[in-house]
Design a protein around this motif. Sequence first.
Motif, PDB file in Angstrom:
ATOM      1  N   ARG A 157      38.960  28.042  44.703  1.00 30.30           N
ATOM      2  CA  ARG A 157      39.606  29.307  44.340  1.00 30.30           C
ATOM      3  C   ARG A 157      38.996  29.842  43.049  1.00 30.30           C
ATOM      4  N   PRO A 158      38.381  31.022  43.092  1.00 30.81           N
ATOM      5  CA  PRO A 158      37.808  31.582  41.872  1.00 30.81           C
ATOM      6  C   PRO A 158      38.913  32.020  40.918  1.00 30.81           C
ATOM      7  N   PHE A 159      38.739  31.716  39.635  1.00 31.73           N
ATOM      8  CA  PHE A 159      39.778  32.095  38.681  1.00 31.73           C
ATOM      9  C   PHE A 159      39.228  32.732  37.403  1.00 31.73           C
ATOM     10  N   HIS A 160      37.920  32.629  37.163  1.00 30.32           N
ATOM     11  CA  HIS A 160      37.352  33.184  35.932  1.00 30.32           C
ATOM     12  C   HIS A 160      35.900  33.582  36.180  1.00 30.32           C
ATOM     13  N   THR A 161      35.613  34.868  36.044  1.00 28.44           N
ATOM     14  CA  THR A 161      34.264  35.372  36.263  1.00 28.44           C
ATOM     15  C   THR A 161      33.799  36.143  35.038  1.00 28.44           C
ATOM     16  N   THR A 162      32.544  35.922  34.653  1.00 24.35           N
ATOM     17  CA  THR A 162      31.930  36.709  33.586  1.00 24.35           C
ATOM     18  C   THR A 162      30.738  37.466  34.158  1.00 24.35           C
ATOM     19  N   MET A 163      30.795  38.789  34.041  1.00 25.51           N
ATOM     20  CA  MET A 163      29.670  39.641  34.431  1.00 25.51           C
ATOM     21  C   MET A 163      29.044  40.138  33.125  1.00 25.51           C
ATOM     22  N   ARG A 164      27.899  39.580  32.793  1.00 20.52           N
ATOM     23  CA  ARG A 164      27.265  39.846  31.492  1.00 20.52           C
ATOM     24  C   ARG A 164      26.092  40.802  31.694  1.00 20.52           C
ATOM     25  N   MET A 165      26.231  42.030  31.203  1.00 23.42           N
ATOM     26  CA  MET A 165      25.218  43.064  31.395  1.00 23.42           C
ATOM     27  C   MET A 165      24.388  43.236  30.132  1.00 23.42           C
ATOM     28  N   HIS A 189      42.212  41.905  35.319  1.00 21.79           N
ATOM     29  CA  HIS A 189      43.047  40.966  36.067  1.00 21.79           C
ATOM     30  C   HIS A 189      43.056  41.395  37.533  1.00 21.79           C
ATOM     31  N   THR A 190      42.564  40.523  38.417  1.00 18.70           N
ATOM     32  CA  THR A 190      42.408  40.872  39.823  1.00 18.70           C
ATOM     33  C   THR A 190      43.449  40.176  40.697  1.00 18.70           C
ATOM     34  N   THR A 191      43.588  40.674  41.918  1.00 14.90           N
ATOM     35  CA  THR A 191      44.601  40.119  42.817  1.00 14.90           C
ATOM     36  C   THR A 191      44.159  38.806  43.464  1.00 14.90           C
ATOM     37  N   HIS A 192      42.836  38.602  43.627  1.00 18.36           N
ATOM     38  CA  HIS A 192      42.388  37.417  44.373  1.00 18.36           C
ATOM     39  C   HIS A 192      41.392  36.542  43.619  1.00 18.36           C
ATOM     40  N   GLY A 193      40.948  36.981  42.435  1.00 19.02           N
ATOM     41  CA  GLY A 193      39.920  36.198  41.748  1.00 19.02           C
ATOM     42  C   GLY A 193      40.234  35.880  40.309  1.00 19.02           C
ATOM     43  N   GLY A 194      41.497  35.971  39.948  1.00 20.32           N
ATOM     44  CA  GLY A 194      41.845  35.663  38.566  1.00 20.32           C
ATOM     45  C   GLY A 194      41.323  36.720  37.609  1.00 20.32           C
ATOM     46  N   ILE A 195      40.737  36.291  36.509  1.00 17.61           N
ATOM     47  CA  ILE A 195      40.265  37.188  35.461  1.00 17.61           C
ATOM     48  C   ILE A 195      38.758  37.402  35.586  1.00 17.61           C
ATOM     49  N   VAL A 196      38.354  38.668  35.472  1.00 19.93           N
ATOM     50  CA  VAL A 196      36.940  39.033  35.411  1.00 19.93           C
ATOM     51  C   VAL A 196      36.683  39.647  34.045  1.00 19.93           C
ATOM     52  N   VAL A 197      35.685  39.122  33.333  1.00 26.35           N
ATOM     53  CA  VAL A 197      35.288  39.677  32.043  1.00 26.35           C
ATOM     54  C   VAL A 197      33.989  40.441  32.219  1.00 26.35           C
ATOM     55  N   TYR A 198      34.047  41.740  31.972  1.00 25.37           N
ATOM     56  CA  TYR A 198      32.844  42.575  31.993  1.00 25.37           C
ATOM     57  C   TYR A 198      32.353  42.676  30.556  1.00 25.37           C
ATOM     58  N   ASP A 199      31.242  42.022  30.270  1.00 26.27           N
ATOM     59  CA  ASP A 199      30.689  41.907  28.923  1.00 26.27           C
ATOM     60  C   ASP A 199      29.364  42.671  28.904  1.00 26.27           C
ATOM     61  N   ALA A 200      29.401  43.914  28.408  1.00 29.41           N
ATOM     62  CA  ALA A 200      28.243  44.803  28.504  1.00 29.41           C
ATOM     63  C   ALA A 200      27.758  45.228  27.128  1.00 29.41           C
ATOM     64  N   ASP A 201      26.447  45.132  26.920  1.00 32.05           N
ATOM     65  CA  ASP A 201      25.854  45.528  25.651  1.00 32.05           C
ATOM     66  C   ASP A 201      24.463  46.094  25.928  1.00 32.05           C
ATOM     67  N   GLU A 206      41.973  44.062  44.288  1.00 32.22           N
ATOM     68  CA  GLU A 206      42.371  45.132  43.377  1.00 32.22           C
ATOM     69  C   GLU A 206      42.535  44.624  41.946  1.00 32.22           C
ATOM     70  N   ILE A 207      42.359  45.522  41.002  1.00 31.24           N
ATOM     71  CA  ILE A 207      42.510  45.219  39.579  1.00 31.24           C
ATOM     72  C   ILE A 207      43.866  45.727  39.126  1.00 31.24           C
ATOM     73  N   GLU A 208      44.687  44.825  38.640  1.00 23.83           N
ATOM     74  CA  GLU A 208      46.074  45.136  38.321  1.00 23.83           C
ATOM     75  C   GLU A 208      46.308  45.446  36.850  1.00 23.83           C
ATOM     76  N   GLN A 209      45.452  44.926  35.982  1.00 22.44           N
ATOM     77  CA  GLN A 209      45.641  45.131  34.546  1.00 22.44           C
ATOM     78  C   GLN A 209      44.295  45.036  33.848  1.00 22.44           C
ATOM     79  N   VAL A 210      44.130  45.831  32.791  1.00 27.10           N
ATOM     80  CA  VAL A 210      42.889  45.780  32.020  1.00 27.10           C
ATOM     81  C   VAL A 210      43.209  45.726  30.532  1.00 27.10           C
ATOM     82  N   GLN A 211      42.313  45.098  29.799  1.00 29.60           N
ATOM     83  CA  GLN A 211      42.347  45.159  28.337  1.00 29.60           C
ATOM     84  C   GLN A 211      40.896  45.289  27.888  1.00 29.60           C
ATOM     85  N   CYS A 212      40.627  46.300  27.053  1.00 29.95           N
ATOM     86  CA  CYS A 212      39.241  46.667  26.799  1.00 29.95           C
ATOM     87  C   CYS A 212      39.019  47.034  25.342  1.00 29.95           C
ATOM     88  N   VAL A 213      37.853  46.660  24.824  1.00 27.64           N
ATOM     89  CA  VAL A 213      37.401  47.126  23.517  1.00 27.64           C
ATOM     90  C   VAL A 213      36.007  47.717  23.684  1.00 27.64           C
TER      91      VAL A 213
END
Length: 357
Positions: free
Chosen positions: A147-155, A223-235, A197-204
């Motif tokens: 079960r996926p629970f934590h994903t980091t997408m680093r751009m 915060h997603t419905t089926h994959g836990g937390i996804v962190v979009y880390d873009a710089d 689906e994404i149910e909640q976001v917190q962003c800086v």
Amino acid sequence: MGRTLRGLMVGAGYFAPIQLTAWRDVSGAEIVGLVGHRDPQRVATVAREAGVGWSGVDLDAAIELLQPDFLDICTPPASHGELVRRAVAGGVPVLCQKPLAPTVTEAADLAKFAERHRVPLVVNENWRWQPWYREAKRLIDAGVIGRPFHTTMRMRPGDGWGENPYPDQPYFATMSRLVLFETGVHYVDTARFLFGEIEQVQCVTATVNPAVAGEDLVVAVLHTTHGGIVVYDADRAAVAETVRSLAYGTMSVEGTEGTLQVADDGRMTLLHRDGRVVEHDYHIPPGWKGGCAVAAQQNFVDALNGAAIAETPAAEYVRTMRVVEACYLSAAHSRAVRLWPQRSWAGVLGPADERPM
């Protein structure tokens, strides 16, 4: 097999040659004309190099002459509304570049307009069609990492530093909304494809390069419905080993039974609980970012022919744009924003749509 659908493309900017090249490998369709408004010579050159037989600057004349089966809009978002409405009112299906419109409200209005006219309107969202994301989806759904629970997408494209950033698309530097609006929307849509689906976001957000008007650094927790937390880390200001690498960065999907890692060149590795590290071999097609433009455009054509369901119809894509807007709201007010289902998409994010945490 049915007849080959005839398409008319509008736009001759940076991405137009990429899409036109992709159309050559799409089965069941071809681009027969190219329309552009800013530089007739540029339009003629792009058309000639892509092997498109007709080019011009008058959209209405092109539609009347060529009688296209669909319109492919490859222009900036501010122009989408007028172009979409002209095509849909004439009964011409549309494939439109992302984002669908400058605001969620405008995008929702376009989606409703197309629905009322019963004319297909699909967003050309090719990111989810990159082969590493398609393969990741297959592996996740097969339970390979549990079960996926934590994903980091680093751009980390590495193209946004200096007095003249973004040499391929220099207008990026003048955009008041940059990373989230222009590129982050890709990642939000891909996160929805992978994890629901994404149910909640917190962003800086922050602006690092003083030559850039909009945000060039974003960290968003989704915060997603089926994959836990996804962190979009873009710089886009940071140094990158490879500028604009094949995958634009890396992804790590951590699950209860293992971790799936995607390198910036698309290579995939599986780390198992028992300590095994296995490189996962899969096919990366030729073409821009692993043939994703071909795949997205093929899905549109197959949907028009009744052979598939379009993955990113306009009404569905409004959900992705709502998440992006929620990220901006979160960053502006330094709080989490909860997204709630709506009966319609008429509003952007009103009191009924978000709740500070």
